[in-house]
Motif scaffolding. Structure first.
Motif, short mmCIF file in Angstrom:
data_model
loop_
_atom_site.label_atom_id
_atom_site.label_comp_id
_atom_site.label_asym_id
_atom_site.label_seq_id
_atom_site.Cartn_x
_atom_site.Cartn_y
_atom_site.Cartn_z
N GLY A 1 -2.37 3.97 2.51
CA GLY A 1 -1.52 4.87 1.76
C GLY A 1 -1.08 4.18 0.48
O GLY A 1 -0.81 2.96 0.50
N MET A 2 -1.02 4.90 -0.62
CA MET A 2 -0.72 4.30 -1.91
C MET A 2 0.52 4.94 -2.53
O MET A 2 0.65 6.16 -2.57
N ILE A 3 1.43 4.09 -3.00
CA ILE A 3 2.63 4.56 -3.70
C ILE A 3 2.46 4.25 -5.17
O ILE A 3 2.42 3.09 -5.57
N GLY A 4 2.37 5.29 -5.99
CA GLY A 4 2.18 5.12 -7.42
C GLY A 4 0.72 5.33 -7.80
O GLY A 4 -0.15 4.64 -7.30
N ALA A 5 0.49 6.30 -8.68
CA ALA A 5 -0.88 6.62 -9.08
C ALA A 5 -1.03 6.53 -10.59
O ALA A 5 -1.53 7.46 -11.24
N GLY A 6 -0.59 5.41 -11.15
CA GLY A 6 -0.76 5.15 -12.57
C GLY A 6 -2.13 4.57 -12.86
O GLY A 6 -3.09 4.80 -12.14
N LYS A 7 -2.22 3.74 -13.90
CA LYS A 7 -3.52 3.22 -14.34
C LYS A 7 -4.18 2.36 -13.27
O LYS A 7 -5.36 2.55 -12.94
N PHE A 8 -3.46 1.38 -12.72
CA PHE A 8 -4.05 0.50 -11.72
C PHE A 8 -4.47 1.29 -10.50
O PHE A 8 -5.59 1.15 -9.99
N GLY A 9 -3.58 2.14 -10.03
CA GLY A 9 -3.89 2.94 -8.85
C GLY A 9 -5.06 3.87 -9.08
O GLY A 9 -5.90 4.07 -8.19
N THR A 10 -5.13 4.46 -10.27
CA THR A 10 -6.23 5.36 -10.57
C THR A 10 -7.56 4.62 -10.59
O THR A 10 -8.59 5.14 -10.13
N MET A 11 -7.55 3.39 -11.08
CA MET A 11 -8.78 2.60 -11.07
C MET A 11 -9.24 2.34 -9.63
O MET A 11 -10.43 2.41 -9.32
N PHE A 12 -8.28 2.04 -8.75
CA PHE A 12 -8.64 1.87 -7.34
C PHE A 12 -9.20 3.15 -6.76
O PHE A 12 -10.20 3.14 -6.03
N LEU A 13 -8.57 4.27 -7.07
CA LEU A 13 -9.04 5.55 -6.53
C LEU A 13 -10.44 5.88 -7.01
O LEU A 13 -11.22 6.50 -6.27
N ALA A 14 -10.79 5.46 -8.22
CA ALA A 14 -12.15 5.68 -8.70
C ALA A 14 -13.17 4.98 -7.82
O ALA A 14 -14.26 5.51 -7.56
N GLN A 15 -12.82 3.80 -7.31
CA GLN A 15 -13.72 3.05 -6.44
C GLN A 15 -13.63 3.52 -4.99
O GLN A 15 -14.63 3.52 -4.26
#
Length: 448
Positions: free
Chosen positions: A20-34
């Motif tokens: 589970g992820m808290i915060g979907a900014g730049k870093f989180g979005t990069m993780f979600l892309a992978q």
């Protein structure tokens, strides 16, 4: 070396690591892309203050709307989909979530999120290194007490530098220094979100396209993030912080063995066993070729004649004496590499970096003359930047850590370039972050 194979096996077995992820900014979005490409990992839930923005970022990186359309965490866990919401407490408490990724970039909130996750029996990967810099050793203690794993985020420079230090020590080398690169000139210390893109080398249009946060990126430019990440490296690797702050010597990768050695031998270090940051710009502002701006490095020593002979025989780049060399990684890919931490914890039960000592601290330093009544705005803002100091010096001087210098009112003026001290501020002492900081300081005092 087989994490990818192990992840693939978990995917085949229908047993992905559930996060589970808290915060979907730049870093989180990069993780979600992978994460979209990695079936050995299931993102059960994403929590953000603005769920619509989180969904927009998922669209940006190619997620199918049906995949993040689960109407509840229960449905997401059951169907292998993802729920996007704003209730972080429900996310960290959900039984399907094994690992919580703290990705807000807000250090005070991050401390509360992390401690709550520990109490729920969850492992934590902390992307918010701003929190790790001032209470990282406390996170390590609290995680151990809860029987869970706390880890820095692979892909961010502290974890990558710690990996290089671990490699060097596992090979039997004596580590002399370690750190990261940076684009640095002294006047960047006064940079604000209004000036960051000109200094950074991006247009406002490019920054907008990437959905880049000017305050966050200014924290890199004004020296705050290098100080924060250097403190994290020091505390994970058992290295010391320079007593007068980072030097930022300019140099290429091949210059590091000469720069990262003791002053008594022609380098910039007070002594062996330090952290430092290498600048990619000369003092006149010109660019240095083969720089380490986006990477990390470790400098180690050939402390026997046989090792020095090996360096010579294999034609490695050393300092002029042939005694020091470095290994480096020129680039870091930020959130694109975060799945490595997920795999390391979920498959091996091993963090990708955790603070064991309190050696480095980051003081809030006034960017300009600050007046009583002004409110501090934390890293990357208009009022303060971060200055790395030895933890013992920072605590003895009563310096306010940069991570706590958010929405804090000044009760006394502060001179430009001076550290903000506890006597300068009116601060909320009831926050989880403040209380954990006091525990960390008490641990330092007890060990003195």
């Amino acid at each position: 070396m087989n994490l990818a194979t192990m992840l693939a096996k978990r995917a085949e077995e229908g047993r992905p690591i559930r996060v589970g992820m808290i915060g979907a900014g730049k870093f989180g979005t990069m993780f979600l892309a992978q994460a979209e490409r990695q079936r050995g990992i299931h993102v059960v839930g994403i929590c953000d203050l603005n769920p619509a923005n989180a969904k927009s970022n998922l669209d940006l990186v190619g997620w199918d709307a049906a995949r993040y359309g689960a109407d509840s965490l229960d449905a997401a866990a059951r169907d292998g989909t993802t729920h996007v919401g704003d209730d972080w407490r429900a996310l960290v408490a959900h039984p399907a979530v094994e690992i919580v990724i703290e990705c807000t970039g807000a250090p005070l909130a991050a401390v509360t999120h992390i401690l709550t996750a520990f109490r729920q029996g969850k492992h934590v990967i902390n992307v918010t290194v701003e929190a790790d810099a001032f209470v990282g050793p406390g996170f390590g203690v609290k995680a151990a007490e809860a029987g869970v794993i706390y880890s820095m985020a692979y892909g961010d420079q502290p974890a990558l530098a710690a990996d290089l230090v671990d490699w060097a020590r596992a090979c039997g080398f004596s580590v002399v220094a370690a750190g990261r690169g940076h684009k640095w000139l002294p006047h960047y210390r006064q940079s604000t979100p209004d000036t960051v893109w000109d200094h950074w080398g991006l247009t406002a249009e490019q920054a907008e396209r990437g959905r880049l946060n000017p305050k966050m990126f200014n924290a890199f430019l004004d020296g705050s993030k290098p100080a924060i990440e250097s403190a994290a490296i020091a505390n994970v690797c058992g290295l010391d912080a320079p007593s007068e702050g980072l030097v930022f010597p300019p140099g290429s990768i091949d210059d590091i063995p000469t720069l990262a050695r003791p002053r008594s031998e022609g380098g910039v270090l007070e002594r062996k066993g330090m952290v430092e940051v290498i600048s990619c710009l000369r003092e006149d502002g010109t660019q240095i070729d083969h720089d380490i701006r986006k990477g990390v490095w470790v400098c180690f020593e050939a402390d026997t004649e046989y090792l020095r002979n090996c360096f010579e025989e294999y034609k490695v780049v050393t300092d002029p004496s042939g005694r020091y060399m470095c290994e480096s990684r020129r680039w870091h890919l930020i959130g694109l590499e975060l799945a490595y931490s997920v795999a390391s914890i979920g498959l091996r039960g091993e963090p990708t970096g955790v603070a064991r000592e309190f050696r480095g601290d980051v003081a809030a330093v006034a960017k300009r003359v600050l007046k009583a009544g002004e409110v501090l705005d934390g890293e990357g803002g208009y009022t303060v930047s971060g200055g790395l100091r030895p933890a013992a010096m920072s605590v003895a001087g009563g310096y306010v850590p940069l991570g706590l210098a958010h929405d804090v009112k000044l009760v006394r003026d502060v001179a430009e370039g001076a550290p903000v001290t506890w006597d300068h501020v009116e601060i909320d002492t009831t926050t989880d972050a403040y209380r954990l900081r006091r525990e960390v300081v008490a641990g330092l005092d007890a060990g003195a």
